[in-house]
Scaffold this active site. Structure first.
Site, PDB file in Angstrom:
ATOM      1  N   ASP A   1       0.687  -1.210   0.057  1.00 40.41           N
ATOM      2  CA  ASP A   1       0.071  -0.054   0.039  1.00 40.41           C
ATOM      3  C   ASP A   1       1.040   1.146  -0.067  1.00 40.41           C
ATOM      4  O   ASP A   1       2.022   1.360   0.621  1.00 40.41           O
ATOM      5  CB  ASP A   1      -0.917  -0.153   1.363  1.00 40.41           C
ATOM      6  CG  ASP A   1      -1.561   0.898   1.823  1.00 40.41           C
ATOM      7  OD1 ASP A   1      -2.419   1.557   0.939  1.00 40.41           O
ATOM      8  OD2 ASP A   1      -1.373   1.534   2.859  1.00 40.41           O
TER       9      ASP A   1
ATOM     10  N   GLU B   1      -5.844  13.822   6.812  1.00 37.11           N
ATOM     11  CA  GLU B   1      -6.074  14.792   5.525  1.00 37.11           C
ATOM     12  C   GLU B   1      -7.265  16.023   5.979  1.00 37.11           C
ATOM     13  O   GLU B   1      -6.975  17.014   5.613  1.00 37.11           O
ATOM     14  CB  GLU B   1      -6.568  14.036   4.304  1.00 37.11           C
ATOM     15  CG  GLU B   1      -5.360  13.091   3.744  1.00 37.11           C
ATOM     16  CD  GLU B   1      -5.317  11.801   4.380  1.00 37.11           C
ATOM     17  OE1 GLU B   1      -6.255  11.536   5.539  1.00 37.11           O
ATOM     18  OE2 GLU B   1      -4.751  10.902   4.080  1.00 37.11           O
TER      19      GLU B   1
ATOM     20  N   PHE C   1     -15.536  10.400   4.037  1.00 33.88           N
ATOM     21  CA  PHE C   1     -14.846   9.841   3.205  1.00 33.88           C
ATOM     22  C   PHE C   1     -14.983   8.471   2.905  1.00 33.88           C
ATOM     23  O   PHE C   1     -15.198   7.627   4.027  1.00 33.88           O
ATOM     24  CB  PHE C   1     -13.517  10.368   3.345  1.00 33.88           C
ATOM     25  CG  PHE C   1     -12.391   9.492   2.537  1.00 33.88           C
ATOM     26  CD1 PHE C   1     -12.279   9.887   1.289  1.00 33.88           C
ATOM     27  CD2 PHE C   1     -11.452   8.480   2.844  1.00 33.88           C
ATOM     28  CE1 PHE C   1     -11.299   9.145   0.341  1.00 33.88           C
ATOM     29  CE2 PHE C   1     -10.656   7.781   2.289  1.00 33.88           C
ATOM     30  CZ  PHE C   1     -10.801   8.162   0.858  1.00 33.88           C
TER      31      PHE C   1
ATOM     32  N   THR D   1     -15.903   5.701  -2.939  1.00 28.55           N
ATOM     33  CA  THR D   1     -16.154   6.774  -3.659  1.00 28.55           C
ATOM     34  C   THR D   1     -14.912   7.921  -3.827  1.00 28.55           C
ATOM     35  O   THR D   1     -15.098   8.774  -4.770  1.00 28.55           O
ATOM     36  CB  THR D   1     -17.148   7.789  -2.747  1.00 28.55           C
ATOM     37  OG1 THR D   1     -16.770   8.280  -1.657  1.00 28.55           O
ATOM     38  CG2 THR D   1     -18.608   7.084  -2.706  1.00 28.55           C
ATOM     39  N   ARG D   2     -14.011   7.917  -3.154  1.00 26.03           N
ATOM     40  CA  ARG D   2     -12.876   8.754  -3.052  1.00 26.03           C
ATOM     41  C   ARG D   2     -13.135  10.105  -2.904  1.00 26.03           C
ATOM     42  O   ARG D   2     -12.427  11.108  -3.205  1.00 26.03           O
ATOM     43  CB  ARG D   2     -12.059   8.340  -4.273  1.00 26.03           C
ATOM     44  CG  ARG D   2     -11.427   7.084  -4.313  1.00 26.03           C
ATOM     45  CD  ARG D   2     -10.047   7.263  -5.134  1.00 26.03           C
ATOM     46  NE  ARG D   2     -10.238   7.047  -6.315  1.00 26.03           N
ATOM     47  CZ  ARG D   2     -10.290   5.942  -6.946  1.00 26.03           C
ATOM     48  NH1 ARG D   2     -10.181   4.718  -6.716  1.00 26.03           N
ATOM     49  NH2 ARG D   2     -10.507   5.887  -8.425  1.00 26.03           N
ATOM     50  N   MET D   3     -14.218  10.444  -2.157  1.00 29.84           N
ATOM     51  CA  MET D   3     -14.679  11.991  -1.999  1.00 29.84           C
ATOM     52  C   MET D   3     -15.268  12.134  -0.598  1.00 29.84           C
ATOM     53  O   MET D   3     -15.725  11.012   0.277  1.00 29.84           O
ATOM     54  CB  MET D   3     -15.825  12.111  -2.883  1.00 29.84           C
ATOM     55  CG  MET D   3     -15.373  12.466  -4.297  1.00 29.84           C
ATOM     56  SD  MET D   3     -16.715  13.232  -5.097  1.00 29.84           S
ATOM     57  CE  MET D   3     -18.230  11.879  -5.152  1.00 29.84           C
TER      58      MET D   3
ATOM     59  N   LYS E   1     -14.968  17.273  -2.108  1.00 29.68           N
ATOM     60  CA  LYS E   1     -13.401  17.563  -2.206  1.00 29.68           C
ATOM     61  C   LYS E   1     -13.019  15.906  -2.383  1.00 29.68           C
ATOM     62  O   LYS E   1     -13.539  15.003  -1.880  1.00 29.68           O
ATOM     63  CB  LYS E   1     -12.632  18.051  -1.173  1.00 29.68           C
ATOM     64  CG  LYS E   1     -12.744  17.340   0.156  1.00 29.68           C
ATOM     65  CD  LYS E   1     -11.565  17.904   1.184  1.00 29.68           C
ATOM     66  CE  LYS E   1     -11.118  17.110   2.230  1.00 29.68           C
ATOM     67  NZ  LYS E   1     -12.225  16.609   3.064  1.00 29.68           N
TER      68      LYS E   1
ATOM     69  N   ASP F   1      -1.925  -1.141   5.846  1.00 31.77           N
ATOM     70  CA  ASP F   1      -2.504  -0.615   7.144  1.00 31.77           C
ATOM     71  C   ASP F   1      -3.751  -0.356   7.089  1.00 31.77           C
ATOM     72  O   ASP F   1      -4.488  -0.303   8.241  1.00 31.77           O
ATOM     73  CB  ASP F   1      -1.532   0.640   7.504  1.00 31.77           C
ATOM     74  CG  ASP F   1      -1.638   1.554   6.564  1.00 31.77           C
ATOM     75  OD1 ASP F   1      -2.194   1.611   5.488  1.00 31.77           O
ATOM     76  OD2 ASP F   1      -1.219   2.634   6.937  1.00 31.77           O
TER      77      ASP F   1
HETATM   78  N1  LIG Z   1     -10.072  12.758   3.489  1.00 27.04           N
HETATM   79  C1  LIG Z   1     -10.446  12.687   2.120  1.00 27.04           C
HETATM   80  N2  LIG Z   1     -11.330  13.406   1.493  1.00 27.04           N
HETATM   81  C2  LIG Z   1     -11.644  13.355   0.176  1.00 27.04           C
HETATM   82  N3  LIG Z   1     -10.731  12.740  -0.775  1.00 27.04           N
HETATM   83  C3  LIG Z   1     -10.028  11.800  -0.003  1.00 27.04           C
HETATM   84  C4  LIG Z   1      -9.624  11.991   1.459  1.00 27.04           C
HETATM   85  N4  LIG Z   1      -8.797  11.077   1.643  1.00 27.04           N
HETATM   86  C5  LIG Z   1      -8.027  10.420   0.550  1.00 27.04           C
HETATM   87  N5  LIG Z   1      -9.023  11.132  -0.594  1.00 27.04           N
HETATM   88  C6  LIG Z   1      -8.724  10.588  -1.776  1.00 27.04           C
HETATM   89  O1  LIG Z   1      -9.268   9.314  -2.043  1.00 27.04           O
HETATM   90  C7  LIG Z   1      -7.980   8.718  -2.869  1.00 27.04           C
HETATM   91  C8  LIG Z   1      -7.803   7.474  -2.088  1.00 27.04           C
HETATM   92  O2  LIG Z   1      -7.398   7.317  -0.783  1.00 27.04           O
HETATM   93  P1  LIG Z   1      -6.407   6.555  -0.223  1.00 27.04           P
HETATM   94  O3  LIG Z   1      -5.289   7.203  -0.773  1.00 27.04           O
HETATM   95  O4  LIG Z   1      -6.534   6.802   1.127  1.00 27.04           O
HETATM   96  O5  LIG Z   1      -6.434   5.282  -0.999  1.00 27.04           O
HETATM   97  P2  LIG Z   1      -5.683   3.904  -0.559  1.00 27.04           P
HETATM   98  O6  LIG Z   1      -6.307   2.729  -1.390  1.00 27.04           O
HETATM   99  O7  LIG Z   1      -5.321   3.799   0.907  1.00 27.04           O
HETATM  100  O8  LIG Z   1      -4.385   4.148  -0.996  1.00 27.04           O
HETATM  101  P3  LIG Z   1      -2.791   4.356  -0.340  1.00 27.04           P
HETATM  102  O9  LIG Z   1      -1.825   3.360  -0.789  1.00 27.04           O
HETATM  103  O10 LIG Z   1      -2.291   5.736  -0.893  1.00 27.04           O
HETATM  104  O11 LIG Z   1      -3.041   4.290   1.087  1.00 27.04           O
HETATM  105  C9  LIG Z   1      -6.812   9.790  -2.452  1.00 27.04           C
HETATM  106  O12 LIG Z   1      -5.882   9.636  -3.480  1.00 27.04           O
HETATM  107  C10 LIG Z   1      -7.517  10.986  -2.485  1.00 27.04           C
HETATM  108  O13 LIG Z   1      -7.404  11.510  -3.815  1.00 27.04           O
HETATM  109 MG   LIG Z   2      -4.099   3.261   2.719  1.00 28.08          MG
END
Ligand SMILES: Nc1ncnc2c1ncn2[C@@H]1O[C@H](COP(=O)(O)OP(=O)(O)OP(=O)(O)O)[C@@H](O)[C@H]1O
Ligand SMILES: [Mg+2]
Ligand SMILES: [K+]
Length: 713
Positions: A329, A370, A398, A402-404, A420, A547
């Site tokens: 990750d 964040e 979040f 949805t990544r939002m 956002k 994690d």
């Molecule tokens: N608090 C938040 N509010 C809105 N969007 C967010 C927030 N945190 C992350 N994102 C968006 O969502 C995307 C994916 O989240 P995140 O990076 O935590 O995923 P992940 O699969 O855990 O990847 P990583 O390997 O980077 O941990 C991020 O690249 C970012 O654009």
């Molecule tokens: Mg992660």
């Protein structure tokens, strides 16, 4: 965040449990055994003579039955020879048990100190807890930690001990985890992100947190750790089982051979006593590896504990020896994971203040690190919204799908939605609501991403329609020294793949800086899982480090799933190993321990079997010495042993002593240096095969020279 830690608590001395934990680790480090351990483990070794315990090890069980038979025959027809053989057969079994007892004994001391940590913890349980409830009305209750159930909420303040495993749901605190990890530097635990997991028995150094308990009584991390180091939950691994079956089959074959020898010998007029037949059988069956097999397995787990890795399954330790693909990750694993808002980059016609204002509204209820950092940065523009600004609003939390995140609300008579999140997700949201996304938005996010930062696009929808306001630049830092360690992994033949929910440009920049072989961007939890299945279908043995809650399905699917101790409890539950140091490159050491375990087992099996072949040359000529028609066998007595009784006795004594001599090697493990499997095999055959053949000739001859002075031999 580190300013949260009060000075005096970071004093180098560290609290007493930390010192104890470090001392405990130093004691076992290097794996050298203290001769005293052999003595203190002796009572345990004798207790293990119980047949119910012995049947689990077929080879040694046969030796025990043989010891009973020879003892009976020594009672019925006493002779120095018969007593000598039966005595040494009992010693053989005790030595085998001693190997296991010493291996287990090393964990016992550690378990003791963990038990003290668990002690009699008291919890401050809250009757109810909800986000935003007025704190003064909290109704607290003091209960024993053992009474805590999942979904209970407890409050822990500076100086208090976390009463059980759980997830921080409110607040940020510096936590001293040394009682569990042996590491005295405090760590930050906070609500919302991937650093929310807390472990029972750790101490809160600053501030106040509310923890939602996740573990059942008796199933906490400390409980599991105690069971693990004590070996009470250890089950035989698949390879170990297979080897055990092979050894049992060999034993049955030799039993048949020895039993059918008797009529033949009788016909030749050299009918053998029970004592001699049992002695022959014991020298032929693979007693060396039979005696050491279990200790090798326990020691392997123990070597991981010394490296601060808790392996919850022996199968995973073995699999680690053959891993060829590692998935990681990104955030918190490859990078430090403290993604902080660094700047606001508005599109044309929007001021920084307006963007900061919208970003703050979208983050007020965002409990992720964040989200909090966006609020902190926007406050520097003098913007200070309160919950009162939301009359009829709803927060959109979040999610990895949805990544939002954001909020919908009525705001000063206007209706407004703010979002956002990841560029693609927010662009999609604006388009679906009939808005337009200027090309400029793409340029902004690309330029942030190209530098390894994470862009969060901010968009609103109100009477004026849906539109993009700009982006937040989140900065993260690649963990120092990680590129070199990935190069080491490559040298070991392991491919590294970074998987992240982040956009492809950020992913590429970080991938290049960290030196991974491949990456997968914009991955949802399902994508991570699918990627692992795909690698496994291609015949690869896959390890995964992560994690987050969104890593949990992948951690569960991987052959070796290493969860960071800093991570969420979902990740720790799903993986089959937990790294207490939360170091993603720890896998290098895990692989080394796995390989070392496989090599040690292989080397000692080779040694054991070659060893038995040589002993054959001592016993068979002795059995038939002086028998008419079998003079040819005399030629086999190449060692020129003193007499037939001394030859047989020497073989049995050697057979027993070799077990004790190899206990340190079994516990420490065969030396491992990265090289090809073929080279390793060749080296092992040379050292342990040849060694196994030669050692008995020297050893038996030496014992024979001494034993001939025993009267009656
Ligand atoms: N608090 C938040 N509010 C809105 N969007 C967010 C927030 N945190 C992350 N994102 C968006 O969502 C995307 C994916 O989240 P995140 O990076 O935590 O995923 P992940 O699969 O855990 O990847 P990583 O390997 O980077 O941990 C991020 O690249 C970012 O654009
Ligand atoms: Mg992660
Ligand atoms: K043997």
């Amino acid at each position: 965040m580190l300013h949260l830690v009060p000075e005096q608590d970071t004093a180098p001395q560290g609290p007493a449990p930390a010192r104890a934990a470090r001392r405990r680790r130093r004691q076992v480090a290097g794996g050298a055994i203290d001769p005293k351990q052999l003595i203190t483990s002796l009572p345990d070794a004798v207790r293990k003579l119980h047949p119910r315990v012995m049947v689990r090890n077929p080879v040694m069980f046969v030796v025990e039955v043989g010891a009973v038979l020879t003892t009976l025959s020594a009672v019925l027809a006493p002779s120095v020879f018969a007593w000598l053989i039966s005595g040494w057969l009992w010693l053989t079994v005790v030595f085998a048990n001693l190997a296991e007892a010493v291996a287990e004994g090393r964990g016992k001391a550690q378990a003791e100190s963990l038990r003290r940590t668990r002690g009699a913890l008291v919890a401050r349980r809250l009757r109810t807890w909800r986000v935003g409830i007025d704190r003064r009305d909290w109704d607290e209750q003091r209960v024993p930690a053992a009474d805590l159930r999942p979904q209970d909420f407890v409050v822990v303040e500076a100086g208090g001990v976390v009463p059980g495993d759980g997830e921080v749901v409110e607040g940020v605190a510096a936590v001293d985890e040394s009682a569990v990890t042996g590491e005295s530097a405090p760590v930050i635990r906070e609500a919302g992100g991937d650093r929310s997991g807390v472990t029972g028995g750790t101490t809160v150094l600053s501030d106040r947190i509310v923890v939602r308990i996740t573990s059942r009584p008796g199933h906490t991390f400390l409980d599991r750790m105690i069971a693990l180091v004590e070996g009470t939950t250890r089950q035989k691994t698949p390879n170990e089982l297979a080897l055990n079956i092979l050894l049992a089959c060999l034993t049955v074959i030799f039993i048949l051979a020895v039993v059918s020898l008797q009529p033949m010998a009788a016909w030749a007029g050299a009918s053998q006593t029970i004592t001699v037949l049992v002695a022959l059988l014991v020298t032929l069956i693979p007693t060396t590896i039979g005696a050491l097999l279990s200790a090798i397995g326990i020691a392997g787990m123990d070597r991981l504990v010394q490296r601060n890795v808790l392996a919850l399954s022996g199968r995973a330790v073995e699999a680690a020896g053959d891993v060829n693909t590692l998935l990681l990750d990104k955030t918190g694993t490859i990078t430090l994971g403290d993604r902080q808002a660094a700047s606001f980059v508005p599109v044309q016609g929007v001021t920084q203040e307006l963007l900061a204002d919208a970003a703050q509204l979208a983050s007020l209820a965002d409990e992720t690190p964040e989200g909090r950092s966006v609020v902190a940065l926007s406050q520097r523009y003098g913007i200070q919204h309160t919950d009162a600004d939301f009359t009829h609003g709803r927060f959109v939390p979040f999610s990895a799908q949805t990544r939002m995140s954001g909020a919908d609300f009525a705001f000063r008579d206007d209706f407004c939605r703010i979002r956002k999140g990841a560029g693609a997700a927010v662009t999609d949201w604006v388009l679906r609501r009939g808005g337009r996304v200027p090309a400029e938005a793409g340029w902004i996010t690309d330029s942030i991403a190209a530098g390894g930062g994470t862009p969060l696009l901010v968009a609103v929808e109100d009477r004026g329609g849906a539109r993009v306001l700009g982006a937040v630049h989140l900065k993260d830092v690649v963990k120092p020294g990680i590129a070199e360690r990935f190069a080491d992994l490559r040298a070991m033949g392991i491919k590294t793949v970074m998987i992240t929910g982040d956009n492809p440009l950020t992913a590429r920049a970080i991938a290049e800086e960290a030196g991974v072989d491949d990456f997968l961007a914009e991955a949802t939890p399902e994508d991570k899982l699918a990627r692992i299945r795909q690698e496994q279908a291609g015949g690869n043995l896959v390890a995964m480090t992560g994690d987050g809650t969104n890593d949990a399905p992948a951690l569960a699917q991987a052959d070796v799933g290493v969860a960071m101790n800093t991570g969420t409890s979902a990740a720790k539950e799903a993986g089959n190993m937990v790294d207490l140091d939360s170091n993603p490159t720890k896998l290098i050491e895990i692989v080394e321990v796995g390989k070392q375990l496989l090599i040690t087992r292989g080397a000692l099996t080779t040694f054991s079997i070659c060893n038995d072949v040589a002993k054959y040359f001592a016993i068979v000529p002795a059995m038939f010495s002086g028998v008419a028609g079998y003079e040819g066998l005399e030629k086999l007595n190449i060692m020129g042993l003193h007499s037939s009784t001394s030859a047989i006795a020497s073989a049995i004594v050697f057979n027993a002593l070799v077990i004790v001599a190899l206990i340190p090697l079994a516990l420490r493990g065969v030396r491992y240096a990265p090289s090809s499997a073929h080279a390793l095999l060749r080296r092992n055959l040379r050292v342990y095969g040849l060694g196994g053949l030669v050692a008995p000739f020297l050893g038996i001859k030496l014992i024979d020279l001494l034993i001939q002075f025993v009267p009656g031999i």
